[in-house]
Enzyme design. Sequence first.
Site, short mmCIF file in Angstrom:
data_model
loop_
_atom_site.label_atom_id
_atom_site.label_comp_id
_atom_site.label_asym_id
_atom_site.label_seq_id
_atom_site.Cartn_x
_atom_site.Cartn_y
_atom_site.Cartn_z
N ASP A 89 28.94 40.19 36.85
CA ASP A 89 29.06 40.75 38.19
C ASP A 89 30.41 41.46 38.26
O ASP A 89 30.66 42.38 37.49
CB ASP A 89 28.91 39.64 39.24
CG ASP A 89 28.72 40.18 40.64
OD1 ASP A 89 28.44 41.38 40.79
OD2 ASP A 89 28.86 39.41 41.60
N ASP A 105 37.14 40.03 42.81
CA ASP A 105 36.79 40.46 44.15
C ASP A 105 37.67 39.78 45.19
O ASP A 105 38.09 38.62 45.01
CB ASP A 105 35.32 40.15 44.46
CG ASP A 105 34.35 41.09 43.74
OD1 ASP A 105 34.82 42.04 43.09
OD2 ASP A 105 33.14 40.85 43.84
N ARG A 152 34.23 50.94 41.30
CA ARG A 152 34.87 49.93 42.14
C ARG A 152 36.27 49.59 41.63
O ARG A 152 36.55 48.44 41.26
CB ARG A 152 34.03 48.66 42.22
CG ARG A 152 32.64 48.86 42.76
CD ARG A 152 31.88 47.55 42.85
NE ARG A 152 30.50 47.73 43.25
CZ ARG A 152 29.61 46.76 43.38
NH1 ARG A 152 29.99 45.50 43.13
NH2 ARG A 152 28.37 47.01 43.76
N ASP A 168 32.21 36.13 39.32
CA ASP A 168 33.34 36.99 38.98
C ASP A 168 34.36 36.13 38.24
O ASP A 168 34.42 34.91 38.42
CB ASP A 168 34.00 37.55 40.24
CG ASP A 168 33.03 38.36 41.09
OD1 ASP A 168 32.14 39.00 40.52
OD2 ASP A 168 33.17 38.33 42.33
#
Length: 447
Positions: free
Chosen positions: A262, A266, A319, A223
């Site tokens: 990805d 996060d 997301r 990420d």
Amino acid sequence: MPARKRHTRAIAVTLGCTSLALALSTPALATGRPSHAGPGVERAVLPAGDGWAAAEGSTTGGANATPDHVYTVTDRAELIAAFAEAGDAPKIIRISGTVHGNSDVNGTPIGCERYQTGGYTLEKYLAAYDPEVWGRDAVPSGPLEEARVASAKLQAAAVTIKVPSNTTLVGVGKNPKVIGASLQVRDVSNVIIRNIGFEDTYDCFPQWDPTDGAEGAWNSEYDNLVVYGSRHVWVDHNTFSDGDRPDADQPHYFGQVYQQHDGLFDIVRGADLVTVSWNVLKDHDKTMLIGNSDGAGATDRGKLRVTLHHNLFKDVKERAPRVRFGQVDAYNNHFVATKGSAYGYTFGIGAESRLVAEHNAFTLTREVDRATILKKWSESSLTARNNYVAGRKTDLVAVHNAGVPGEHLTEGAGWTPRLRTAVHHPLAVPVLVALEAGAGRASASGR
């Protein structure tokens, strides 16, 4: 006056007043000239009451750094050296220009071929694990998979950069960027990240998994930014994207997109007390996880307290965020899906999540089904109030329950957010966020 005209006029007045107020208070932004970070921005601390990162103490980053712990870095080697030299002492790291994660010792960008080892090439890998040759019942194994793993380890060593405690990482000058690196805020505390463009953290060596779903999938690592097991983190006025390598432009192998990205950002593994404010997250698929596993309750339960406010999520497929376990307060964000962009859902309701989503604005094309703004992954409740979709107040839970049979969501997260600064009317949010969110627009006051 007809109700429709009154409604339209109310929107115009709201937006007009907002624009005037911004023009008077922040002329540089109103005229399109970004306010580049200066000394005041570098030593800014999280304002009192500004989200979960303001709870149980304060988030000051490197504001108290002595002059010998203020660094200006222009490449990956300098960034890593500055982190190592200062250790956990308060420090200010100034990103100037573009820092490339995939680079040699001189900071010159390099390609994926520089990491290849053990005879790996993509062409050989595709030939070896073509479903017509390998089948669809087992994940790849053998010499070429081992070569892929070894090559991936070489890239990981280059692009993974750990951020220590008591750090302010701030972009300065014109258009500061970090490209192709994965910053890890891991098992530390008191970190501020502001005013930086994060782009294209790509995996040179995705793994093909024919057993992932009905058709198989390419799975990648990295990420742009990960907050992992850390406390008191403020991420403010940054821009996250795939840069010049959007997923939409990637080739398809074995019938699936060759996925080299990805997540964008996060927050996982027991991270806690995080405020994410005035950022732009755009042009991406799997955008933000808060809690990465349904089985992580022992680590995540009672943590993952995160505030998201005044962020722009534009043309992100899903997301935004997907939440597990955490008490997440998402208010005054603007969610945009333009024509032709892929859209799955915005808020993912996961295991034991307690999401409060209030006073947000959604600008969606007609093709987007409003019932899919929410996605139920597990049996959890949420609070969703005073959200506006296409300029109209919309009960997101009721629309979801009516439009997605079998995925009934229960209203009521069971807690009330207290740590908010200014809460704006959702009709004003698109203008405010357009003028003030993203890299290059941070201020000394925290707004």
